[in-house]
Design a protein around this motif. Structure first.
Motif, PDB file in Angstrom:
ATOM      1  N   GLN A  15      21.488  22.977  70.378  1.00 13.33           N
ATOM      2  CA  GLN A  15      21.465  23.952  69.289  1.00 13.33           C
ATOM      3  C   GLN A  15      20.631  23.485  68.109  1.00 13.33           C
ATOM      4  O   GLN A  15      20.375  24.260  67.182  1.00 13.33           O
ATOM      5  N   LEU A  16      20.216  22.215  68.132  1.00 12.26           N
ATOM      6  CA  LEU A  16      19.453  21.690  67.008  1.00 12.26           C
ATOM      7  C   LEU A  16      18.053  22.310  66.993  1.00 12.26           C
ATOM      8  O   LEU A  16      17.356  22.310  67.995  1.00 12.26           O
ATOM      9  N   SER A  17      17.670  22.822  65.856  1.00 11.22           N
ATOM     10  CA  SER A  17      16.339  23.413  65.708  1.00 11.22           C
ATOM     11  C   SER A  17      15.831  23.124  64.298  1.00 11.22           C
ATOM     12  O   SER A  17      16.586  22.723  63.407  1.00 11.22           O
ATOM     13  N   MET A  18      14.557  23.334  64.113  1.00 12.05           N
ATOM     14  CA  MET A  18      13.984  23.143  62.786  1.00 12.05           C
ATOM     15  C   MET A  18      14.630  24.108  61.791  1.00 12.05           C
ATOM     16  O   MET A  18      14.875  23.763  60.633  1.00 12.05           O
ATOM     17  N   ARG A  19      14.936  25.311  62.259  1.00 17.21           N
ATOM     18  CA  ARG A  19      15.517  26.311  61.361  1.00 17.21           C
ATOM     19  C   ARG A  19      16.941  25.930  60.962  1.00 17.21           C
ATOM     20  O   ARG A  19      17.298  26.005  59.770  1.00 17.21           O
ATOM     21  N   THR A  20      17.785  25.531  61.954  1.00 19.46           N
ATOM     22  CA  THR A  20      19.166  25.181  61.611  1.00 19.46           C
ATOM     23  C   THR A  20      19.215  23.963  60.694  1.00 19.46           C
ATOM     24  O   THR A  20      20.039  23.896  59.780  1.00 19.46           O
ATOM     25  N   LEU A  21      18.331  23.008  60.940  1.00 19.55           N
ATOM     26  CA  LEU A  21      18.291  21.829  60.080  1.00 19.55           C
ATOM     27  C   LEU A  21      17.817  22.205  58.678  1.00 19.55           C
ATOM     28  O   LEU A  21      18.379  21.732  57.671  1.00 19.55           O
ATOM     29  N   ALA A  22      16.816  23.069  58.594  1.00 16.76           N
ATOM     30  CA  ALA A  22      16.308  23.493  57.285  1.00 16.76           C
ATOM     31  C   ALA A  22      17.389  24.244  56.507  1.00 16.76           C
ATOM     32  O   ALA A  22      17.555  24.041  55.289  1.00 16.76           O
ATOM     33  N   GLU A  23      18.137  25.097  57.206  1.00 16.59           N
ATOM     34  CA  GLU A  23      19.213  25.826  56.536  1.00 16.59           C
ATOM     35  C   GLU A  23      20.262  24.878  55.988  1.00 16.59           C
ATOM     36  O   GLU A  23      20.759  25.069  54.865  1.00 16.59           O
ATOM     37  N   ARG A  24      20.622  23.862  56.747  1.00 18.40           N
ATOM     38  CA  ARG A  24      21.622  22.902  56.273  1.00 18.40           C
ATOM     39  C   ARG A  24      21.110  22.110  55.073  1.00 18.40           C
ATOM     40  O   ARG A  24      21.870  21.773  54.166  1.00 18.40           O
ATOM     41  N   LEU A  25      19.818  21.796  55.086  1.00 15.63           N
ATOM     42  CA  LEU A  25      19.219  21.033  53.983  1.00 15.63           C
ATOM     43  C   LEU A  25      18.822  21.924  52.807  1.00 15.63           C
ATOM     44  O   LEU A  25      18.390  21.411  51.765  1.00 15.63           O
TER      45      LEU A  25
END
Length: 231
Positions: A15-25
């Protein structure tokens, strides 16, 4: 990477993606590309970070090139004992981070820590008398089983209260068959159903390690016989 690891622990590596990581950050996805080339690079870095948390056991015993065993500290282990400890520690990391075992099964030991494990496993088996080619095959067999066993357990215990135990459909289908026609199922399925995941893992690990130890013993017996021959 700390945030990515936290996401993997919560949602799984797939489930890890650039988008999910960006949203969390709380940044834009494009901001991440200043630090990471793409998702594949992100997943690779994350897998490396996860495996770096693995504390490797004391290394297996080694031998001199001419075949004589080195005098080593008492804490040095035989390769099978080393594999047993390593299996338990890798299982802990894998179960805490869903999807890590999928990555290792699909990509192989591409991260540095996995390469270190490969090198030390094969070197330890070779030091115990196993030829290099066979030692590599034993490594591949053992860790493919281990990754699969961990991957298989990932869904266990996941789900809301009242979720049926794993493999209930399998047990129901097997027990619906007439025992006289399928005696193997009739005798074995009740035991499978009564075995919890911890005992199943320990039993399977024991089978794997017993097989490796037998191959080591089989190689060492001829060597001991040769050593006893008079010169």
């Amino acid at each position: 990477m700390e945030t990515a690891v936290a996401l993997v622990r919560e949602q799984g590596l797939r489930q890890l993606s650039m988008r999910t990581l960006a949203e969390r950050l709380r940044v834009t996805p494009m901001a991440l590309y200043k630090h990471v080339a793409n998702r594949d690079a992100l997943v690779l870095l994350c897998a490396e970070a996860l495996l770096q948390t693995l504390v490797l056991p004391v290394e297996p015993r080694l031998v001199l090139p001419e075949g004589q065993r080195l005098v080593l500290p008492a804490e040095q282990q035989e390769p099978v004992a080393w594999l047993r400890q390593l299996a338990g520690r890798l299982r802990t990391v894998g179960l805490a981070h869903p999807g890590l075992m999928d990555f290792l099964l699909e990509q192989g030991p591409v991260v540095h820590t996995a390469l270190v494990i490969l090198d030390r496993t094969v070197s330890g088996l070779h030091a115990a008398g196993i030829p290099w080619k066979e030692a590599g095959a034993l490594h591949n067999t053992f860790f493919s089983w281990l990754a699969g066993a961990i991957r298989r357990q990932e869904p266990w215990g996941v789900g809301p209260p009242g979720t049926p135990p794993p493999f209930e459909r399998f047990f129901a289908a097997a027990q619906a068959l007439p025992a006289r026609d399928y005696p193997g199922l009739a005798h074995s399925v009740p035991h499978m159903r009564a075995t919890d995941v911890e005992r199943e893992f320990e039993a399977s690990l024991g089978f794997m390690l017993e097989g490796i130890q037998r191959r080591i013993d089989a190689r060492q017996v001829p060597a001991r016989k040769r050593a006893r021959r008079p010169r």
